[in-house]
Every structure is written in structure tokens, then in C-alpha cells.
Design an enzyme around this catalytic site. Structure first.
Site, short mmCIF file in Angstrom:
data_model
loop_
_atom_site.label_atom_id
_atom_site.label_comp_id
_atom_site.label_asym_id
_atom_site.label_seq_id
_atom_site.Cartn_x
_atom_site.Cartn_y
_atom_site.Cartn_z
N ASP A 117 21.82 3.85 -73.34
CA ASP A 117 23.24 3.93 -73.67
C ASP A 117 23.36 4.39 -75.13
OD1 ASP A 117 25.85 2.64 -72.04
OD2 ASP A 117 26.20 3.00 -74.18
N CYS A 168 33.50 8.07 -61.93
CA CYS A 168 34.75 7.31 -61.95
C CYS A 168 35.91 8.21 -62.38
CB CYS A 168 34.64 6.08 -62.85
SG CYS A 168 34.25 6.43 -64.56
#
Length: 412
Positions: free
Chosen positions: A279, A367
Site C-alpha cells: 500500500d 469499486c
């Protein structure tokens, strides 16, 4: 289109005359008395949209509106369509509450809808004490989102009408669930279109830092600092699916890109894989590392890096994995961003495919609800062609069952 879609692969002439206001009165929420006449008359386009199952009515589709709401909704011929909330400042002027004619929208109605939503989650959520309890329009409560993290609740009231019901909603939730902590996360910019201020904070309790269990794993959540309401609960079932595939295919080495707080990573580690989780946010990785420690998983390798750069570097170095997960943030937050988003999705998926050993598995998620499932699958195939890989589609998944999709509303 569900807001999350996932692929596990190895491989949707207005009349000019406005109808006059009706003398029919609708009962205002929370009051025991009739309100002033409240009625909305829709043009043909708006009426057809409502009949088709979509709960939103735009201001341009309204021929006449009298009353602040809730309002009785009719077509221009006087046929009733239901009852709706009014958003005086939003382009989405009406949000349907019910298609029941003559319905009374009051505190008892609100309590009933909340109780029904909670009862549904009891049926579809198991092995976790964290889930979405109320999913706005999908639960017949437009503008109200409530998530549960252990014995803590987080709510958002995203419309003017629902913001006015916040105290009643909290009271109903407390009566049903007896939470120790209640937090509001009302920083979403959509509230500005409703003329509402942005705010967040504790409504009940003394701390925003809580612990919950998802699929038998422990997660620490800061309800006032994390993304959305503190975390991403819509991937709960997909985390479990990734673990199931990792175990079934004997994945030894796995890569979790855009790990956030380690959901996919910990599930794959529990299946026996050696996991590297990536990340760009140091804060997210610190939270993920703490979650790994909670679950006795110190062996997960948490890496702070830009995903595009890392995937390119690993490709050039010839790194290979048995399973790669891609769960990026939304690349397309509007329709005009779709083409650029497709390019971004193709780039990371192409690189990920090249990192897979023969017979390896890709878990690819989106998403971006503006990117359709069909377009996403086309992108995956194009990436596979460029990567000189042949894919077999094993499963198409969506958001978890506690995030139900209203069939007439792809936005849900």
C-alpha cells in the site's frame, strides 16, 4: 451495477403544463398531526423511472411540488406512485420512501424499517460482528447508512430529510442493539448538495477505537479516522473466497496490492500462503501490521510502495506468485473518467498477470460503479492478450450480502 465487482480468474417529451397542487395531506415524520398539503406531480419520464424501480426523481422531472415532505407522489394523471422525501437543494429532488399509497412516515415507520434491516443481517451475516446494518435505498431508508463494528455503530445521514431524523434513528438503534459507542461520519461531500454541514464525532461512548471480528479474524478500527466509516466491509465475503481459493489451489506465495488494512492479506496467510502486502499509505500499513499482530501473523511482509511502480519493477525482475490480489480504490468517480480508468485497470492487471506462475490465480476487483461488469471483463481479456496469458474465469462476485443491491438502482 454493484459498487464492487470482482473476478476470480487463473485464470442500465415532457408535458409543459404542471398539475395543480393536491388537497391530500401526508403526515410529517415524527409528528402526530397532519401536515400542510404535500404532493409531487411527475412528468412521464420521472414517473416511468419510479415505476421501473429507481427511487430517485430529478428536479427536471417534477411538474409540480407542494410541501416540504414527505410528499405523496403522483403521475400527471393523478395516479399514486408512493411517498418520497424532498431534498430542496439537490438535483435529486425526491427520494422514494415507499410505494405504499397513503403510508404514514413517522417515528414508528422509521423504527420498523430499522428493525427489518437489522433482522435481515442476522440471517445473512455469520462468523462476523462487523457488517453494514443499513444500506440506504437498498433498505428503504434513503440517505441513512449504518455500519456495525463489534458493539460500536457508525452512521451517516446524507440527505436533509434523513439528517432531520438522526436523533430518532439513533434512539431506534440503541433500543435494538444497546451499542457502547455511536459515531457519526458525516463528512461526505454529498451533504453539501443537500445544504448540510460536514461533521463527525462521538454521539455516544468515550472512544472511537474499537475491535471487531470478521470471518474469525480480529480487526482494530478507528471509527473517526479510517476510510468511509472506518473500514471496507463490502469485501468481507470476497476475503473469505480468496482464502478458500488459496487453500484449494495450494498457493505458497501471494501478493496483495492496495492492501489497506490487510483484509485479503490476512485471509491468504491463514490459508498458508507467504504473503507480501502493498500500500502507498504508511498509516494504512501500520494499521494492517497491528491487525496481523492481533491474529498472530508477524510473517506478513508489509510494503510501502506505489502499486504501479512496484508491479512494473516486479515484472522486470521476474518475480512470480501463485496468487495476486488487486483491490484498488475507485479509478472512475464519474462517467467522464471511465476511459482513463480502463487504462489504469488494464495496466495493473496486465502487470499482475505477468507475475503469475503457470496455473496461478488473479483476484481482480473494481469499486468504480461507472465501469460496468462487461467493460471490466473486456479489459481483463485485453490485458490477458497483451500479457500473452490465457485466462479461465472461475467466479464473478460482488459486494457482500449485507450490502444488498436494489435491482432498479445500479448505483446501490
Amino acid at each position: 451495477m454493484p459498487k464492487r465487482q470482482g473476478s476470480l480468474a487463473s485464470k442500465p417529451a415532457r408535458p409543459r403544463d404542471a398539475a395543480p397542487p393536491s388537497k391530500t395531506a401526508a403526515k410529517a415524520e415524527g409528528s402526530g398531526e397532519g401536515s400542510a398539503p404535500a404532493r409531487a406531480v411527475l412528468g412521464d419520464r420521472g414517473a416511468e423511472r419510479v415505476r421501473g424501480g429507481h427511487p430517485w426523481v430529478y428536479e427536471g422531472d417534477i411538474l409540480g411540488l407542494a410541501g416540504a415532505g414527505p410528499v405523496r407522489v403522483e403521475d400527471r394523471r393523478g395516479r399514486e406512485l408512493g411517498v418520497a422525501d424532498v431534498s430542496p437543494r439537490s438535483k435529486i429532488r425526491l427520494r422514494m420512501l415507499t410505494r405504499e399509497t397513503g403510508a404514514v412516515i413517522d417515528d414508528a415507520w422509521l423504527r420498523g424499517r430499522i428493525a427489518r434491516a437489522i433482522e435481515y443481517r442476522k440471517k445473512v451475516v455469520s462468523g462476523s460482528d462487523a457488517c453494514r446494518l443499513i444500506a440506504s435505498e437498498a433498505d428503504g431508508l434513503p440517505g441513512l447508512i449504518v455500519d456495525r463494528y463489534g458493539d460500536a455503530l457508525v452512521l451517516q445521514t446524507l440527505t436533509a430529510a434523513m439528517d432531520g431524523r438522526q436523533a430518532a434513528a439513533v434512539a431506534a438503534l440503541e433500543a435494538e442493539l444497546k451499542p457502547s459507542v455511536v459515531v457519526e461520519r458525516n463528512e461526505a461531500k454529498v451533504r453539501l448538495a443537500e445544504g448540510l454541514e460536514l461533521r463527525s464525532g462521538l454521539l455516544r461512548g468515550k472512544t472511537s477505537q474499537v475491535e471487531c471480528s470478521i470471518n474469525g479474524l480480529k480487526f482494530g478500527v478507528d471509527l473517526l479516522e479510517g476510510q468511509k466509516t472506518g473500514g471496507f466491509l463490502d469485501q468481507r465475503e470476497n476475503w473469505a473466497a480468496a482464502e478458500r481459493y488459496a487453500k484449494a489451489f495450494g498457493a505458497r506465495r501471494a501478493l496483495d496490492v492496495f492492501t489497506y488494512q490487510g483484509g485479503f492479506a490476512m485471509h491468504m496467510a491463514r490459508a498458508g500462503a507467504k504473503v507480501q502486502a502493498v500500500d502507498s499509505s504508511r498509516a494504512a500499513l501500520e494499521a494492517a501490521d497491528a491487525n496481523g499482530a492481533r491474529n498472530g501473523m508477524p510473517e506478513i511482509d508489509w510494503v510501502e510502495a506505489n502499486a504501479f511502480d512496484l508491479l512494473r519493477d516486479y515484472d522486470e525482475r521476474g518475480e512470480l506468485f501463485d496468487l495476486v490480489v488487486l483491490d484498488p480504490p475507485a479509478f472512475a468517480k464519474s462517467r467522464i473518467a471511465v476511459e482513463a480508468a480502463i487504462g489504469g485497470y488494464k495496466e495493473i492487471n496486465l502487470r499482475a498477470m505477468k507475475l503469475l506462475r503457470p496455473g496461478g490465480m488473479l483476484v481482480s476487483c473494481s469499486c468504480s460503479h461507472h465501469v460496468s461488469e462487461a467493460r471490466f471483463l473486456e479489459m481483463l481479456q485485453a490485458a490477458a492478450v497483451d500479457a500473452r496469458r490465457e485466462l479461465r474465469l472461475l467466479e464473478r462476485r460482488g459486494q457482500a450480502a449485507d450490502h444488498p443491491v436494489l435491482m432498479g438502482m445500479p448505483e446501490s
